[in-house]
Scaffold this motif. Structure first.
Motif, PDB file in Angstrom:
ATOM      1  N   HIS A   1       0.844  -1.189   0.000  1.00  0.00           N
ATOM      2  CA  HIS A   1       0.000   0.000   0.000  1.00  0.00           C
ATOM      3  C   HIS A   1       0.886   1.247   0.000  1.00  0.00           C
ATOM      4  O   HIS A   1       2.075   1.185   0.329  1.00  0.00           O
ATOM      5  CB  HIS A   1      -0.886   0.031   1.233  1.00  0.00           C
ATOM      6  CG  HIS A   1      -1.938  -1.035   1.260  1.00  0.00           C
ATOM      7  ND1 HIS A   1      -3.176  -0.844   1.842  1.00  0.00           N
ATOM      8  CD2 HIS A   1      -1.958  -2.299   0.776  1.00  0.00           C
ATOM      9  CE1 HIS A   1      -3.902  -1.947   1.737  1.00  0.00           C
ATOM     10  NE2 HIS A   1      -3.171  -2.850   1.087  1.00  0.00           N
TER      11      HIS A   1
ATOM     12  N   GLU B   1      -0.084  -6.565   1.797  1.00  0.00           N
ATOM     13  CA  GLU B   1      -0.947  -7.747   1.798  1.00  0.00           C
ATOM     14  C   GLU B   1      -0.168  -8.931   1.228  1.00  0.00           C
ATOM     15  O   GLU B   1       0.409  -8.840   0.139  1.00  0.00           O
ATOM     16  CB  GLU B   1      -2.206  -7.489   0.973  1.00  0.00           C
ATOM     17  CG  GLU B   1      -3.078  -6.379   1.524  1.00  0.00           C
ATOM     18  CD  GLU B   1      -4.333  -6.160   0.706  1.00  0.00           C
ATOM     19  OE1 GLU B   1      -4.872  -7.154   0.166  1.00  0.00           O
ATOM     20  OE2 GLU B   1      -4.778  -4.999   0.606  1.00  0.00           O
TER      21      GLU B   1
ATOM     22  N   TYR C   1      -0.196 -12.475  -0.454  1.00  0.00           N
ATOM     23  CA  TYR C   1      -1.177 -13.131  -1.313  1.00  0.00           C
ATOM     24  C   TYR C   1      -0.512 -14.244  -2.117  1.00  0.00           C
ATOM     25  O   TYR C   1       0.717 -14.372  -2.166  1.00  0.00           O
ATOM     26  CB  TYR C   1      -1.808 -12.124  -2.279  1.00  0.00           C
ATOM     27  CG  TYR C   1      -0.850 -11.645  -3.349  1.00  0.00           C
ATOM     28  CD1 TYR C   1      -0.784 -12.269  -4.583  1.00  0.00           C
ATOM     29  CD2 TYR C   1       0.024 -10.579  -3.111  1.00  0.00           C
ATOM     30  CE1 TYR C   1       0.116 -11.861  -5.558  1.00  0.00           C
ATOM     31  CE2 TYR C   1       0.922 -10.160  -4.069  1.00  0.00           C
ATOM     32  CZ  TYR C   1       0.968 -10.805  -5.291  1.00  0.00           C
ATOM     33  OH  TYR C   1       1.863 -10.409  -6.250  1.00  0.00           O
TER      34      TYR C   1
ATOM     35  N   THR D   1      -5.669 -13.557  -0.423  1.00  0.00           N
ATOM     36  CA  THR D   1      -4.890 -12.884   0.614  1.00  0.00           C
ATOM     37  C   THR D   1      -4.923 -13.713   1.889  1.00  0.00           C
ATOM     38  O   THR D   1      -5.995 -14.147   2.322  1.00  0.00           O
ATOM     39  CB  THR D   1      -5.454 -11.478   0.896  1.00  0.00           C
ATOM     40  OG1 THR D   1      -5.432 -10.705  -0.313  1.00  0.00           O
ATOM     41  CG2 THR D   1      -4.626 -10.760   1.949  1.00  0.00           C
TER      42      THR D   1
ATOM     43  N   HIS E   1      -2.804 -12.735   4.858  1.00  0.00           N
ATOM     44  CA  HIS E   1      -2.695 -11.810   5.975  1.00  0.00           C
ATOM     45  C   HIS E   1      -2.109 -10.494   5.480  1.00  0.00           C
ATOM     46  O   HIS E   1      -1.554 -10.418   4.378  1.00  0.00           O
ATOM     47  CB  HIS E   1      -1.852 -12.385   7.118  1.00  0.00           C
ATOM     48  CG  HIS E   1      -0.469 -12.820   6.746  1.00  0.00           C
ATOM     49  ND1 HIS E   1      -0.197 -13.849   5.877  1.00  0.00           N
ATOM     50  CD2 HIS E   1       0.755 -12.367   7.150  1.00  0.00           C
ATOM     51  CE1 HIS E   1       1.099 -14.018   5.749  1.00  0.00           C
ATOM     52  NE2 HIS E   1       1.712 -13.125   6.515  1.00  0.00           N
ATOM     53  N   ALA E   2      -2.282  -9.474   6.281  1.00  0.00           N
ATOM     54  CA  ALA E   2      -1.729  -8.154   5.982  1.00  0.00           C
ATOM     55  C   ALA E   2      -0.724  -7.789   7.060  1.00  0.00           C
ATOM     56  O   ALA E   2      -1.004  -7.912   8.259  1.00  0.00           O
ATOM     57  CB  ALA E   2      -2.835  -7.106   5.910  1.00  0.00           C
TER      58      ALA E   2
ATOM     59  N   THR F   1       0.269  -7.916  12.504  1.00  0.00           N
ATOM     60  CA  THR F   1      -0.324  -8.684  11.402  1.00  0.00           C
ATOM     61  C   THR F   1      -1.823  -8.804  11.599  1.00  0.00           C
ATOM     62  O   THR F   1      -2.297  -8.996  12.722  1.00  0.00           O
ATOM     63  CB  THR F   1       0.309 -10.091  11.327  1.00  0.00           C
ATOM     64  OG1 THR F   1       1.653  -9.977  10.862  1.00  0.00           O
ATOM     65  CG2 THR F   1      -0.449 -10.987  10.354  1.00  0.00           C
TER      66      THR F   1
ATOM     67  N   VAL G   1      -6.510 -12.764   7.800  1.00  0.00           N
ATOM     68  CA  VAL G   1      -7.798 -12.603   7.127  1.00  0.00           C
ATOM     69  C   VAL G   1      -8.341 -13.960   6.687  1.00  0.00           C
ATOM     70  O   VAL G   1      -7.621 -14.959   6.640  1.00  0.00           O
ATOM     71  CB  VAL G   1      -7.684 -11.658   5.915  1.00  0.00           C
ATOM     72  CG1 VAL G   1      -7.082 -10.331   6.328  1.00  0.00           C
ATOM     73  CG2 VAL G   1      -6.846 -12.282   4.810  1.00  0.00           C
TER      74      VAL G   1
ATOM     75  N   GLU H   1      -5.688  -3.546  -3.828  1.00  0.00           N
ATOM     76  CA  GLU H   1      -5.861  -3.488  -2.380  1.00  0.00           C
ATOM     77  C   GLU H   1      -7.227  -4.036  -1.981  1.00  0.00           C
ATOM     78  O   GLU H   1      -8.246  -3.691  -2.569  1.00  0.00           O
ATOM     79  CB  GLU H   1      -5.719  -2.047  -1.895  1.00  0.00           C
ATOM     80  CG  GLU H   1      -4.310  -1.487  -2.052  1.00  0.00           C
ATOM     81  CD  GLU H   1      -4.189  -0.065  -1.534  1.00  0.00           C
ATOM     82  OE1 GLU H   1      -5.135   0.384  -0.832  1.00  0.00           O
ATOM     83  OE2 GLU H   1      -3.182   0.596  -1.821  1.00  0.00           O
TER      84      GLU H   1
ATOM     85  N   VAL I   1      -7.593  -5.076   1.764  1.00  0.00           N
ATOM     86  CA  VAL I   1      -7.657  -4.694   3.180  1.00  0.00           C
ATOM     87  C   VAL I   1      -7.497  -3.182   3.263  1.00  0.00           C
ATOM     88  O   VAL I   1      -6.575  -2.612   2.678  1.00  0.00           O
ATOM     89  CB  VAL I   1      -6.557  -5.402   3.993  1.00  0.00           C
ATOM     90  CG1 VAL I   1      -6.583  -4.954   5.448  1.00  0.00           C
ATOM     91  CG2 VAL I   1      -6.728  -6.913   3.900  1.00  0.00           C
TER      92      VAL I   1
ATOM     93  N   TYR J   1     -12.057  -5.218   6.164  1.00  0.00           N
ATOM     94  CA  TYR J   1     -12.527  -5.595   4.830  1.00  0.00           C
ATOM     95  C   TYR J   1     -13.896  -6.245   4.977  1.00  0.00           C
ATOM     96  O   TYR J   1     -14.317  -6.616   6.093  1.00  0.00           O
ATOM     97  CB  TYR J   1     -11.556  -6.547   4.141  1.00  0.00           C
ATOM     98  CG  TYR J   1     -11.457  -7.914   4.772  1.00  0.00           C
ATOM     99  CD1 TYR J   1     -12.153  -9.006   4.256  1.00  0.00           C
ATOM    100  CD2 TYR J   1     -10.652  -8.124   5.896  1.00  0.00           C
ATOM    101  CE1 TYR J   1     -12.056 -10.260   4.849  1.00  0.00           C
ATOM    102  CE2 TYR J   1     -10.546  -9.365   6.486  1.00  0.00           C
ATOM    103  CZ  TYR J   1     -11.244 -10.432   5.963  1.00  0.00           C
ATOM    104  OH  TYR J   1     -11.161 -11.671   6.548  1.00  0.00           O
TER     105      TYR J   1
END
Length: 529
Positions: free
Chosen positions: A344, A359, A361, A400, A402-403, A419, A422, A432, A434, A448
């Motif tokens: 981001h 993120e 992924y 995804t 986790h962020a 962290t 998700v 994007e 999250v 989200y």
């Protein structure tokens, strides 16, 4: 013991062990940090005969919708801009006459002006742009014949002009277009021209009238980053390379916005030898105290982050850390991680530092007995074709897991990490998913939409916090759900940062009404933390 008694006993056990979402449905209190849903608006639309594109406008606390409705007995779609105020009441609606050859591509905003870009499905390279002024309630349109562009992969506005990152017809190069909606002038930016695969990020700032691109370049073995700063008219101001002296390769990065003249930081991901997967994060100060000198690159292996592996079960995480500790004790080569990260834009903090959200992924595939393989063909995250060989694996979006959230000081030193784990988060395009907002007390909210559920986590630096906080999207205009209503289906759900500590939740819903008339709507919910 009767069967009825046994049934009630089992039902009581089930209720006691029910997850939070079910507990909320039974009317129990939501989590203590749950957001308030202060307003809701519904449009009587169905996804089968309409399209809705949403742009949050923090500059005046409004939301602008581009709504397309299919005309009866016609293949033409009737479009209009709708502007809603901070309480989600319709302020004004302005029609938009879009030629039939164009399909919607992307939206962006600058100040109170919202831009919508369309691409022609019959003339490759032809674009059509609309600029909607929320303050004046007026629309200006313009057509551009770019000749060479095939697909628009990113769009941002700067000083009333559009910077569009486009894939060229040869499907091997990416470049940038500068589109002036007011005059109809168009130009390719020769300073931004890279061969795929490349990873590209872009920031723009109206105050300084500067745009800055970060491009990755590789010779097949190592990768470096090229930074290019441009004026609002596309003229190259300066360019510089950033590369690691060791065996590390720099994969992709974000640079601080140009308006921050006190610090100029570059933060991103790096790899060890291979160019497909990230090994960790790096950061560097691009404006060192000594003129002419270069600040060192700081590298942070994922293993050294406190919370990066929180998405794993505790037993598996313990085994992983024990295994890597044994490798370090034997002075073995470090463990190679296989992670892909979507960065981001950097978020400035009151103390002068920055927060980086990334993120994690992976491409998701489904399998069947027919068809041919198709999947992502470059690092921009778009799918441009089908491979010539047959197979049973079909690309099914980006999943995804986790962020990662990291706080850095003004020099690029890592201060803390956290962290957000998700669930059920998959997107057709690499974008994007999250969303991030800052609370008045400095804490951060990551959130989200998972169908009708809003999943979120409140982050206070590196403090532990639950990853499973969630609330239902309410169907009532007063921020509650009437007892006789329930959500039967939610599609195209999305969550956008809005203003202050608010988000706006959007999507199509089917609402079942007991002893009443069911309805299918497109909804807007104000979500305030």
């Amino acid at each position: 013991m009767t069967l009825r008694y046994i049934f009630l006993l089992i039902w009581g056990w089930a209720l006691a062990a029910a997850p939070p979402a079910l507990a909320q449905k039974r009317g129990q209190a939501p989590p203590p940090n749950a957001p308030r849903q202060t307003a809701r608006t519904e449009l009587p639309l169905e996804p089968s005969d309409s399209e809705v594109h949403v742009q949050a406008v923090p500059a005046d606390s409004t939301v602008v919708l581009l709504v397309g409705r299919e005309k009866l007995l016609s293949n033409k779609t009737k479009f209009s801009f709708q502007q809603y105020d901070s309480t989600l009441r319709l302020r004004q609606e302005t029609p938009l006459d879009v030629p039939t050859e164009f399909d919607f591509t992307r939206m962006c905003a600058e100040g109170t002006t919202v831009y919508a870009l369309f691409t022609s499905h019959s003339n490759t390279g032809r674009l059509w742009a609309a600029a909607y002024s929320g303050r004046l309630g007026e629309v200006r349109t313009q057509q551009f014949d770019t000749k060479l562009s095939r697909e628009v992969v990113e769009l941002k506005a700067l000083d009333s002009r559009l910077f569009a990152t486009v894939l060229l017809n040869d499907q091997q190069h990416v470049t940038a277009l500068l589109l002036d909606v007011a005059t109809g002038q168009m130009q390719y930016l020769p300073s931004v021209y890279e061969q795929l695969p490349t990873q590209l990020t872009f920031v723009a700032d109206a105050a300084t009238r500067r745009a800055e691109y970060v491009l990755s370049q590789t010779n097949g073995r190592k990768s470096r980053l090229l930074l290019k700063q441009l004026t609002d008219r596309g003229q190259l101001v300066k360019s510089e390379f950033v590369q690691a002296e060791s065996e590390r390769s720099l994969l992709t990065a974000q640079v601080t916005p140009p308006q921050d003249t006190s610090a100029r930081l570059l933060m991103g991901t790096y790899s060890l030898r291979g160019l497909d997967y990230a090994q960790g994060l790096f950061a560097t100060d691009l404006t060192p105290a000594t003129p002419g000198a270069k600040a060192p690159l700081r590298f942070y292996d994922f293993l050294h982050l406190k919370h990066f592996f929180d998405y794993l079960k505790p037993s598996r995480q313990a085994r992983l850390r024990a295994r890597t500790a044994r490798r370090l004790a034997r002075s073995s080569a470090p463990t190679r991680w296989h992670y892909r990260l979507l960065l981001h834009e950097l978020m400035p903090q009151p103390d002068g530092g920055y927060v980086l959200v990334a993120e994690v992924y992976y491409p998701h595939y489904r399998y069947n007995s027919y068809g041919s393989y198709s999947g992502p063909f470059n690092n921009l995250g778009n799918q441009f074709g089908t491979s010539p060989f047959a197979g049973s694996r079909i690309f099914d979006g980006y999943q995804t897991t986790h962020a990662v959230v990291c706080g850095f000081d003004r020099s690029g030193a890592l201060l803390w990490d956290n962290t957000f784990v998700v669930e059920n988060l998959r997107r057709a395009e690499l974008e994007e998913a999250v969303r991030l907002q800052t609370l008045p007390d400095g804490r951060l909210v990551l959130a989200y939409l998972d169908e009708e559920k809003l999943r979120y986590k409140v982050i206070n630096r590196a403090d532990d916090a639950p990853n499973d906080s969630q609330v239902e999207i309410q169907t009532g205009s007063d921020g509650t759900t009437p007892a006789q209503e329930r959500t039967a289906d939610t599609s195209q759900a999305d969550l956008l940062p809005w203003f202050g500590s608010r988000f706006v939740a959007t999507g199509y819903q089917k609402v079942r009404v007991e002893h009443g008339r069911d309805r299918e709507v497109f909804f807007l919910n104000s979500v305030a933390f």
